[in-house]
Structures are given as structure tokens and as C-alpha cells.
Write an enzyme that holds these catalytic residues in place. Structure first.
Site, short mmCIF file in Angstrom:
data_model
loop_
_atom_site.label_atom_id
_atom_site.label_comp_id
_atom_site.label_asym_id
_atom_site.label_seq_id
_atom_site.Cartn_x
_atom_site.Cartn_y
_atom_site.Cartn_z
N ARG A 55 0.82 -1.20 0.00
CA ARG A 55 0.00 0.00 0.00
C ARG A 55 0.87 1.27 0.00
O ARG A 55 0.45 2.31 -0.47
CB ARG A 55 -0.95 0.02 1.20
CG ARG A 55 -2.07 1.07 1.04
CD ARG A 55 -3.01 1.14 2.23
NE ARG A 55 -2.37 1.72 3.39
CZ ARG A 55 -2.32 1.16 4.60
NH1 ARG A 55 -2.88 -0.03 4.80
NH2 ARG A 55 -1.74 1.75 5.59
N TYR A 109 -15.02 17.32 -17.34
CA TYR A 109 -15.46 15.94 -17.53
C TYR A 109 -16.68 15.68 -16.62
O TYR A 109 -16.71 16.13 -15.47
CB TYR A 109 -14.30 15.04 -17.13
CG TYR A 109 -14.53 13.57 -17.31
CD1 TYR A 109 -14.65 13.00 -18.57
CD2 TYR A 109 -14.59 12.73 -16.20
CE1 TYR A 109 -14.83 11.64 -18.71
CE2 TYR A 109 -14.77 11.37 -16.34
CZ TYR A 109 -14.90 10.83 -17.60
OH TYR A 109 -15.08 9.49 -17.74
N ASP A 182 -6.32 19.11 -15.03
CA ASP A 182 -6.53 17.82 -15.67
C ASP A 182 -5.95 17.93 -17.09
O ASP A 182 -6.51 18.62 -17.94
CB ASP A 182 -8.03 17.50 -15.69
CG ASP A 182 -8.33 16.12 -16.28
OD1 ASP A 182 -7.50 15.61 -17.06
OD2 ASP A 182 -9.41 15.56 -15.97
N LYS A 207 -6.48 6.82 -20.88
CA LYS A 207 -6.64 7.45 -22.20
C LYS A 207 -5.33 7.42 -23.00
O LYS A 207 -4.82 6.35 -23.23
CB LYS A 207 -7.18 8.86 -22.00
CG LYS A 207 -8.33 8.96 -20.97
CD LYS A 207 -9.59 8.28 -21.44
CE LYS A 207 -10.65 8.18 -20.36
NZ LYS A 207 -11.06 9.44 -19.74
C1 LIG Z 1 -11.70 9.80 -18.56
C2 LIG Z 1 -11.41 11.10 -17.93
C3 LIG Z 1 -11.36 11.22 -16.54
C4 LIG Z 1 -11.64 10.05 -15.62
O1 LIG Z 1 -10.71 9.04 -15.78
P1 LIG Z 1 -11.03 7.50 -15.41
O2 LIG Z 1 -9.73 6.81 -15.71
O3 LIG Z 1 -12.17 7.06 -16.27
O4 LIG Z 1 -11.40 7.46 -13.97
C5 LIG Z 1 -11.07 12.46 -16.01
N1 LIG Z 1 -10.85 13.53 -16.80
C6 LIG Z 1 -10.89 13.45 -18.13
C7 LIG Z 1 -10.63 14.66 -18.96
C8 LIG Z 1 -11.17 12.23 -18.77
O5 LIG Z 1 -11.24 12.16 -20.09
#
Ligand SMILES: *Cc1c(COP(=O)(O)O)cnc(C)c1O
Length: 392
Positions: A55, A109, A182, A207
Site C-alpha cells: 500500500r 469531464y 486535468d 486514455k
Molecule cells: C476519462 C477522464 C477522466 C476520468 O478518468 P477514469 O480513468 O475514467 O477514472 C477524467 N478527466 C478526463 C478529462 C477524462 O477524459
């Protein structure tokens, strides 16, 4: 060192025995032993670095974290179980010793909006929403609310707006707020927010960075001032990405610069083509000279690099026509997510922004005829042929 070189070298080739493996193995052990208990005692006491319990740290995860930190030029990184976990941890790190108020971009998002409304708000962290591209409005909101944290996306989802990050970082600093960015859509190839004054960067590793549609993961990359706090929170709450996913993500990142270069080139081509189709009412793409943030895009992104996301509106279409168009697609994958090697299409009203109220969607400019395309590495002619037959 350039990103293309870091992507294949950073984090790897640590010595664990006489021989050094060229890539980092998957370490599945939950705990670790040492010849002498005294050593373990020092590791637990963090007097010396070392592994003790999964952890806290894991060698596979740590190699990925070193790589991520290198790509974003951060002080430390936390690789965790999803992009949403990353956002939750970044916000918690930012707010732990600050005023419990978030100033958030109103274009985010969908699940991020929901997290602020259904997790942070009930816990007493209030959110004020602002158009992050309207600098006077941001300035006024910062002065009025004195937020502990500002939250934005480098490139907003799904309308691809781009705010002035350097200026927003200055505004955040003026009230000792942390700027959390982000950077999932832009990737460290287009922007490295820490270099522009942001304090914490988050990614959905699901992504572009992992890029093959086979991993769920997230990351927080921190500036020096939040590094210790981020690690301490993580040791206690335990959001770490598992060793298998860490390995897959690292494997994916090695080819990320190559993939992204191709994806961006394809996207320029396809956006250009879409803009000439009579069946398409409007195309949202950062290369558009009429883009509302064209100047910011020129300043903040490398030359001729506009990302690989395109949003577009079908002409005279509502949900039934949009469904019919999507059902006709044979090559383009109709699925949530983005950044994969294959081209994907998503209907924000149905998927990413489903839980946002229709009124708020309207306010965000997300119409019932809007689609979001994540361009893959296929031959661009094949992608265009598929879109053309579906537009009909
Ligand atoms: C997909 C996404 C998230 C969330 O990510 P997960 O891996 O699905 O939890 C957050 N911000 C953006 C811009 C995204 O495209």
C-alpha cells in the site's frame, strides 16, 4: 532530454540483483523482508528508502511514477487506480491545509462535475463555477471567494476550449490557492502545466498515455511543495495502481509520442474534411483559425500540434438521427473513452455528460446533436470513408 526519449527510458532499469532487467518486472508481493529486522525498522521509519508493504510503495508502480514525473517535469507522481481517484487525491492534497472552497471551470469531464457535487459538497467543500476562458470573471471569482483550489482542464471536454493557464496560475498564487489541472486531453506533449505554474496535474492514464484500451488508471503529478503531502495521503488511503496495470501503462507510454504524433496528424486531416461536409453543422477543433481561444492555442501548444480530439454537430439532428449515424459506423468504435489506438466516437449527452442536467448541458453548449471523436492511428482515408458512409 526530450519526451520521446524519456518515454522509453525513464523509470526502467533499476538494479535489484547482479543483473539489471531492461524493463521493469511485475512485482506482486504484498510485503517485503530484509536480512535484518533492523533494516525493516528503518524502512518503516522512512529513515532509508525501501519496500515494506504494497500500500505504501511497489517497485513496478514506482517505476511508472518516475516515468510520469519525468514526462510532466514534476517532483513526484502518484499512479492510482483511476483518473477519478487521481482527481479526488489531487483535490484532497490541495485542500488539506487550505480554505475548503473550489473554483471550478464550468466545462469539465462529467464525472468530475459529479464528484464535486456529490462527494466534496456534502463533505462541506463548496464549489463555485466559472467560465475559465473568461479571465475577468475568473479574477472576480478569485477575489470574491478566495478559493483554496482552482480546478481546470487544459483542453476542455467536449468543446475543446483552452484557458490561459499561466495567468490563472498567477491568480491562484495571489490568494495562495493551488491550481489543479486535468491534462488528460492535452498530454505532456502539448502542455506541461507545472511549467506554467500549476501545482498538481492529473491524468486519466486510461486514455492517451496507456493508449490501448486495456488499462484503467490515473495519475497525480506534483510540484515540490505538495509532494510530501500527496505521498503521505496515499500511504494512508491506499489508492495505488496495481502492479499489472502499472506494467501495462509503462509499456504503453513507450510508444505514446509516436502514437500521438500520428493521431494529431490524422485529426487535422479529418477535422478539415468534416468542416467541408454539408451534413455537418459545426466542427470544434483547436486548429480552426476562428476558434475562440486561437491566440491561447498558438501561445500554449507546440506548432502544428492541436491534439487528436474533434467534436462536431450533425446538421438537423436530434437523438434518433445521432443514434442512426452511430449505428452505421463500421470502423469507428462506438464506445466511451478516448486516446486509444483505434478511433472512437462518443455521444456526450448519452455518455460523458449523461448525469449533467439538460439545463446545465445546454449552458455548457453541449447540444443533442454533438458528437466527440477521438482519432486513432489508422489510415486517415479509412476513417474518413467510414464517417462519409455514415453521414450518407
Ligand atoms: C476519462 C477522464 C477522466 C476520468 O478518468 P477514469 O480513468 O475514467 O477514472 C477524467 N478527466 C478526463 C478529462 C477524462 O477524459
Amino acid at each position: 532530454m526530450k519526451i520521446e526519449t524519456k518515454a522509453v527510458h525513464a523509470g526502467d532499469r533499476k538494479r535489484h540483483s547482479a543483473a539489471i532487467p531492461v524493463t521493469t518486472p511485475i512485482y506482486t508481493a504484498a510485503s517485503y523482508i530484509y536480512e535484518e529486522v533492523e533494516t525493516l525498522d528503518k524502512v518503516f521509519g522512512r529513515e532509508i528508502p525501501g519496500d515494506s508493504y504494497a500500500r505504501y510503495e511497489n517497485p513496478t508502480n514506482r517505476a511508472l511514477e518516475e516515468l510520469l514525473s519525468s514526462l510532466e517535469n514534476g517532483a513526484t507522481a502518484l499512479a492510482c487506480s483511476s483518473g477519478m481517484t487521481a482527481i479526488q487525491f489531487a483535490l484532497t492534497t490541495a485542500l488539506i491545509d487550505r480554505r475548503k472552497h473550489i473554483l471550478a471551470a464550468n466545462a469539465l469531464y462529467g464525472a468530475t462535475i459529479r464528484m464535486l457535487q456529490s462527494i466534496f459538497d456534502p463533505l462541506g467543500v463548496e464549489t463555485t463555477w466559472v467560465d475559465i476562458c473568461d479571465l475577468p470573471a475568473v479574477e472576480q471569482a478569485v477575489a470574491e471567494h478566495k478559493p483554496g483550489c482552482i480546478l481546470m482542464e487544459t483542453v476542455s471536454n467536449p468543446l475543446l476550449r483552452v484557458g490561459d493557464m499561466r495567468r490563472i496560475a498567477q491568480l491562484a498564487a495571489s490568494v495562495n490557492a493551488a491550481l489543479v489541472v486535468d491534462n488528460t486531453f492535452a498530454t505532456p506533449i502539448m502542455t506541461r502545466p507545472l511549467e506554467l505554474g500549476a501545482h498538481l496535474v492529473v491524468h486519466s492514464l486510461t486514455k492517451y498515455l496507456s493508449g490501448h484500451g486495456d488499462v484503467l488508471g490515473g495519475a497525480v503529478i506534483s510540484d515540490p511543495s505538495h509532494a510530501e503531502s500527496l505521498r503521505a495521503l496515499s500511504r494512508t488511503a491506499g489508492p495505488l495502481l496495481g502492479p499489472f496495470e502499472s506494467y501495462l501503462t509503462m509499456r504503453g507510454i513507450k510508444t505514446f509520442p509516436l502514437r500521438f504524433e500520428r493521431q494529431c496528424r490524422n485529426a487535422c486531416h479529418i477535422a478539415q474534411w468534416l468542416s467541408q461536409q454539408p451534413g455537418i453543422a459545426r466542427v470544434y477543433f483547436p486548429a480552426d483559425p476562428k476558434h475562440p481561444d486561437a491566440e491561447m492555442i498558438r501561445k500554449q501548444f507546440p506548432e502544428n500540434c492541436f491534439g487528436a480530439m474533434i467534436s462536431f454537430e450533425l446538421k438537423d439532428a436530434a437523438q434518433p438521427e445521432v443514434f442512426r449515424f452511430m449505428d452505421k459506423l463500421k470502423l469507428v468504435v462506438r464506445a466511451t473513452s478516448l486516446g486509444d489506438v483505434h478511433t472512437m466516437i462518443l455521444y456526450p449527452t448519452m455518455a460523458s455528460h449523461r448525469d449533467v442536467s439538460p439545463k446545465q448541458r445546454q449552458r455548457m453548449g453541449i447540444g443533442d446533436n454533438l458528437l466527440r471523436l477521438s482519432v486513432g492511428i489508422e489510415d486517415p482515408g479509412d476513417i474518413i470513408a467510414d464517417l462519409a458512409q455514415a453521414i450518407g
